[in-house]
Design an enzyme around this catalytic site. Structure first.
Site, PDB file in Angstrom:
ATOM      1  N   HIS A  93      -5.846  -4.868  -1.823  1.00 50.16           N
ATOM      2  CA  HIS A  93      -5.144  -5.916  -1.065  1.00 50.16           C
ATOM      3  C   HIS A  93      -6.074  -7.071  -0.677  1.00 50.16           C
ATOM      4  O   HIS A  93      -5.610  -8.162  -0.402  1.00 50.16           O
ATOM      5  CB  HIS A  93      -4.377  -5.333   0.127  1.00 50.16           C
ATOM      6  CG  HIS A  93      -5.186  -5.046   1.359  1.00 50.16           C
ATOM      7  ND1 HIS A  93      -5.619  -3.779   1.689  1.00 50.16           N
ATOM      8  CD2 HIS A  93      -5.614  -5.838   2.351  1.00 50.16           C
ATOM      9  CE1 HIS A  93      -6.271  -3.836   2.828  1.00 50.16           C
ATOM     10  NE2 HIS A  93      -6.278  -5.069   3.262  1.00 50.16           N
ATOM     11  N   ASP A 229      -6.154   1.907  -2.773  1.00 54.47           N
ATOM     12  CA  ASP A 229      -6.321   0.499  -2.390  1.00 54.47           C
ATOM     13  C   ASP A 229      -7.754   0.021  -2.663  1.00 54.47           C
ATOM     14  O   ASP A 229      -8.541  -0.175  -1.746  1.00 54.47           O
ATOM     15  CB  ASP A 229      -5.959   0.337  -0.908  1.00 54.47           C
ATOM     16  CG  ASP A 229      -5.713  -1.116  -0.540  1.00 54.47           C
ATOM     17  OD1 ASP A 229      -6.082  -1.998  -1.339  1.00 54.47           O
ATOM     18  OD2 ASP A 229      -5.160  -1.368   0.542  1.00 54.47           O
ATOM     19  N   SER A 653     -11.115  -4.125   6.344  1.00 52.65           N
ATOM     20  CA  SER A 653     -10.617  -3.677   5.053  1.00 52.65           C
ATOM     21  C   SER A 653     -11.666  -3.908   3.992  1.00 52.65           C
ATOM     22  O   SER A 653     -12.278  -4.968   3.939  1.00 52.65           O
ATOM     23  CB  SER A 653      -9.346  -4.418   4.674  1.00 52.65           C
ATOM     24  OG  SER A 653      -8.257  -3.732   5.177  1.00 52.65           O
TER      25      SER A 653
HETATM   26  N1  ARG Z   1      -2.320  -2.794   6.638  1.00 51.25           N
HETATM   27  C1  ARG Z   1      -3.479  -3.084   5.879  1.00 51.25           C
HETATM   28  C2  ARG Z   1      -4.221  -4.300   6.489  1.00 51.25           C
HETATM   29  O1  ARG Z   1      -3.924  -4.706   7.551  1.00 51.25           O
HETATM   30  C3  ARG Z   1      -3.165  -3.270   4.422  1.00 51.25           C
HETATM   31  C4  ARG Z   1      -2.299  -4.430   4.082  1.00 51.25           C
HETATM   32  C5  ARG Z   1      -1.969  -4.671   2.637  1.00 51.25           C
HETATM   33  N2  ARG Z   1      -0.888  -3.866   2.153  1.00 51.25           N
HETATM   34  C6  ARG Z   1       0.431  -4.210   2.186  1.00 51.25           C
HETATM   35  N3  ARG Z   1       1.292  -3.325   1.751  1.00 51.25           N
HETATM   36  N4  ARG Z   1       0.888  -5.350   2.648  1.00 51.25           N
HETATM   37  O2  ARG Z   1      -4.679  -5.208   5.891  1.00 51.25           O
HETATM   38  N1  ASP Z   2      -5.818  -3.465   6.690  1.00 51.22           N
HETATM   39  C1  ASP Z   2      -6.749  -4.132   7.569  1.00 51.22           C
HETATM   40  C2  ASP Z   2      -7.582  -5.158   6.850  1.00 51.22           C
HETATM   41  O1  ASP Z   2      -7.156  -5.763   5.897  1.00 51.22           O
HETATM   42  C3  ASP Z   2      -7.569  -3.124   8.317  1.00 51.22           C
HETATM   43  C4  ASP Z   2      -6.925  -2.743   9.606  1.00 51.22           C
HETATM   44  O2  ASP Z   2      -6.267  -3.587  10.230  1.00 51.22           O
HETATM   45  O3  ASP Z   2      -7.132  -1.598  10.015  1.00 51.22           O
HETATM   46  O4  ASP Z   2      -8.664  -5.510   7.263  1.00 51.22           O
END
Ligand code: ARG
Ligand code: ASP
Length: 718
Positions: A93, A229, A653
């Protein structure tokens, strides 16, 4: 006997949950002073010098902050170097925009994945930067020395800015380094980070989205998780191994050190450390601030994004090209949208507001009779009372207004560029720059979808804001025609609504005729909202926020004075931090225990060709059938993701997750739903970071992608 073992199990569970505080994001240069003893007690085998040193190669040299040209210090993600040829891993991502921008219907790298056969094949990503921290320095005293008690808040801020700029310039004079000073502990301290920033970052590989985004937005922020990921990048440097702009002649970067990878496996209780660039946390807010996030800001922003997502998701379901165009946009809209919901849930479940109120009550007693602090909370209350309506208006004016339909923002970007001095001085160069930006914009733009979004945004605006907060021009236009007709005529008459019309316009425009855009309905809408914001919201809101900032500094200083034995950590601010904790499951609700890891078998359980997010690639099904798992197993299963108690946030991330020996065991990418409120209140019982197991990464590279030449570049230890 049975009873006894159950008791032991329960005691163990309670012991795990017994809140050994894994909270905190620590400053690498201060580990030696504050953390290393505790880290070693938890099992860490290295020294503070091994992690951060200015005299020898240390782990920090292999941690990379990913940024964008012009904003290299606002790291959007972290990456880590895993070979002596600058090979890096981060999340899928994190590289999503890069993968998406190289994708088309013919080369659908989002859907099919991408693997460069050799270095020639690796894809350039102009504008992406890779920062490596060279050193840090505490500059608090040097800044404070220039401040006097008589200065007003504005004078102080101006002075701090001026001194910081001078110190930054002095620190890197005559080098190709870049320095950046940031406030820590609400401005009670200042640290300078000095970076070497590489500008040629190439895409080496990415799994198909059915692996890299498996579970999609359905599983996002959720444990148990089965997302692979990760993606693979490489830093390139000039012939001298120093930062250089993209050139086909650049060479793979030779790092002073890189992470070795461990396939030894992990078990509950193992030490883990996350080393990366957390973006923003707000752990020291008052109850007044948390209340507004929980009851105003988050709920309204969620409602606005729900409306957007309904339209975007329907468009993506209807057409493969629209799916490609909107994939990255949808993911980014959905990500915070979902997080805000989890945050509200967690804050309510753990009574954060009430807990903060109790702490504030104790503070009031302690502060009574101390002139510097006695009125602090009353001052906060009166500011937050005034902020309440303004923050609601801001949510709509920005989320639904300026950033609502894309055409609105895009028109402003073009207008501002054409109106700049640069365009008058250098029209052809700027024209070309706009044309390049337009190509990018229209590649992923669908006017019909955007028009539907505009309609919904304006409706929400009308329904949720009192008339006084809606710009008069917007009210008038809508009253005359109705929202649908207004939006339709905007799209019919705006030069921004189609690529052809826009290109024809931009080819002819000059410094004078660009003024015509002021009458373009898309820009006119932007301008009315912007003007209204500038006149009615911004001055008062920013005055309040500035005053809050002044209080925040005193508030935290007072907390430290009130709790002299407590070990405080600074809120995240996009600088390099260390979080440490251990691999551990958790109890999400009564009678349920979540294990600490998931496996490939779980992917097969979720497999469903009918559902886009759970449609497992056929090759992966076959590999699973044949049990062609290679060396990437633990107890006969291929591990996929694991959770631990490291305190992380957005920006973390892609961060390396290290074991007690400092070897790479995973790549951090998310947090578990029940603990998503950790940016505001960390709770060790339930806050977990989610990482993809490095063995799954290797398994996918080796078995699914057949890119074993990349594995040969790495150093794998057991
Ligand atoms: N929640 C994670 C972060 O905050 C991964 C986000 C990307 N994935 C998604 N399905 N949108 O970045
Ligand atoms: N998914 C998040 C990021 O892209 C990490 C988090 O918020 O825990 O940095």
């Amino acid at each position: 006997m049975k009873k006894k073992s159950m008791l032991v199990a329960m005691a163990l569970l309670l012991g795990w949950m017994g809140c050994r505080a894994d909270e905190g994001m620590w400053i690498p240069m201060l580990l030696k002073k504050y953390n290393i003893e505790d880290m070693q007690k938890q099992g860490f085998k290295l020294t503070a010098e091994d992690v951060y040193s200015i005299n020898q190669a240390s782990l920090k040299d292999a941690v990379v902050g990913l940024g964008r040209e012009g904003y290299p210090f606002s790291h959007f993600c972290t990456a880590e170097i895993i070979s002596d040829e600058g090979l890096m891993v981060t999340n899928h991502h994190c590289a999503f925009d890069m993968i998406q921008s190289h994708s088309s219907l013919e080369h659908n790298y989002l859907r099919d994945g991408f693997w460069a056969k050799d270095k020639q094949d690796e894809l350039a990503n102009p504008g992406i930067t890779a920062s490596i921290l060279v050193r840090m320095e505490d500059v608090t005293d040097r800044i404070n020395a220039q401040l006097t008690p008589e200065m007003s808040a504005e004078e102080r801020n101006a002075k701090i800015k001026q001194v910081a700029a001078r110190l930054e310039a002095e620190a890197v004079k005559g080098t190709n380094l870049q320095a950046n000073i940031k406030p820590y502990f609400n401005g009670n301290q200042y640290f300078m980070s000095v970076f070497k920033i590489y500008k040629d970052v190439r895409l080496v590989g990415a799994p198909p989205s059915a692996v890299g985004k498996f579970g999609g937005d359905t599983d996002n922020w959720v444990w148990p998780r089965h997302t692979g990921d990760f993606s693979v990048l490489r830093i390139y440097a000039g012939k001298d191994n120093e930062p250089a702009n993209y050139s086909p002649d650049n060479q793979p970067y030779k790092p002073s050190t890189f992470f070795k990878i461990s396939t030894k496996g992990l078990k509950e209780g193992d030490f883990t450390m996350v080393f990366g660039y957390p973006g923003t946390t707000k752990e020291y807010l008052t109850s007044y601030a948390v209340e507004q996030i929980q009851d105003i800001e988050n709920p309204h922003k969620i409602a606005i994004r729900t409306a957007k997502l309904n339209i975007i998701n329907a468009a993506m379901e209807s057409d493969e090209l629209l799916r490609i165009k909107y994939a990255a946009k949808a993911a980014s809209v959905a990500n915070s949208w979902k997080k805000w919901q989890g945050e509200i849930k967690g804050l309510k479940r753990f009574n954060t507001v009430e807990k903060k109120q109790q702490e504030e009550q104790a503070f009031r007693q302690w502060a009574a009779g101390k002139p510097a602090y006695a009125h602090l909370l009353d001052q906060y209350k009166s500011l937050y009372d005034k902020r309440k309506d303004l923050i609601l208006a801001q949510a709509y004016l920005t989320e639904a207004g300026k950033q609502g339909a894309e055409i609105v923002m895009w028109s402003a970007k073009v207008y501002n560029t054409l109106g700049s001095k640069e365009f008058i001085n250098n029209p052809e160069q700027i024209r070309e720059r706009i044309k390049a930006a337009a190509k990018e914009f229209y590649k992923d733009y669908d006017p019909a979808t955007d028009c539907k979004i505009l309609v919904e945004m304006l409706k929400l605006y009308n329904e949720n804001l009192p008339a006084a907060w809606i710009p008069a021009e917007v009210q008038a236009a809508i009253a005359k025609k109705g929202v649908e007709a207004y939006a339709a005529s905007l799209f019919k008459n705006s030069v921004f609504a189609s690529e052809e019309a826009f290109n024809a316009f931009i080819d002819k425009v000059d410094g004078k005729s660009c003024r015509k855009l002021e009458k373009d309905p898309a820009y006119y809408l932007y301008h009315s909202i912007d003007l209204f914001y500038a006149d009615n919201i911004y001055p008062e809101l920013s005055r309040i926020e500035n005053e809050v900032k002044v209080l925040d500094k005193t508030w935290l200083a007072a907390q430290m004075e009130m709790h002299p034995d407590k070990h405080f950590y600074a809120d995240a601010n996009s600088t390099l931090r260390v979080a440490y904790g251990k691999v551990q499951g958790y109890v999400p609700c009564d009678a349920v225990y979540y294990k600490h890891f998931t496996t490939l078998a779980g992917i097969m359980e979720k497999d469903n060709p009918e559902i886009y997010d759970y449609d497992v690639p056929q090759r992966l099904r076959e590999i699973y059938e044949k049990k062609d798992f290679g060396r990437y197993t633990q107890d006969g299963e291929v591990p996929v993701c694991f959770i631990a108690t490291n305190h992380t946030t957005g920006g973390n991330s892609g961060s390396p997750v290290l074991n007690a020996e400092g070897h790479l065991i995973g790549i951090n990418f998310d947090r578990a739903w029940d603990g998503v409120m950790s940016d505001i209140q960390y709770n060790p019982e339930i806050c977990r970071n989610i990482s993809v197991d490095i063995r799954y990464v290797l398994f996918i590279i080796d078995k699914l992608a057949g890119a074993s030449h990349l594995i040969d570049e790495m150093v794998i230890v057991d």
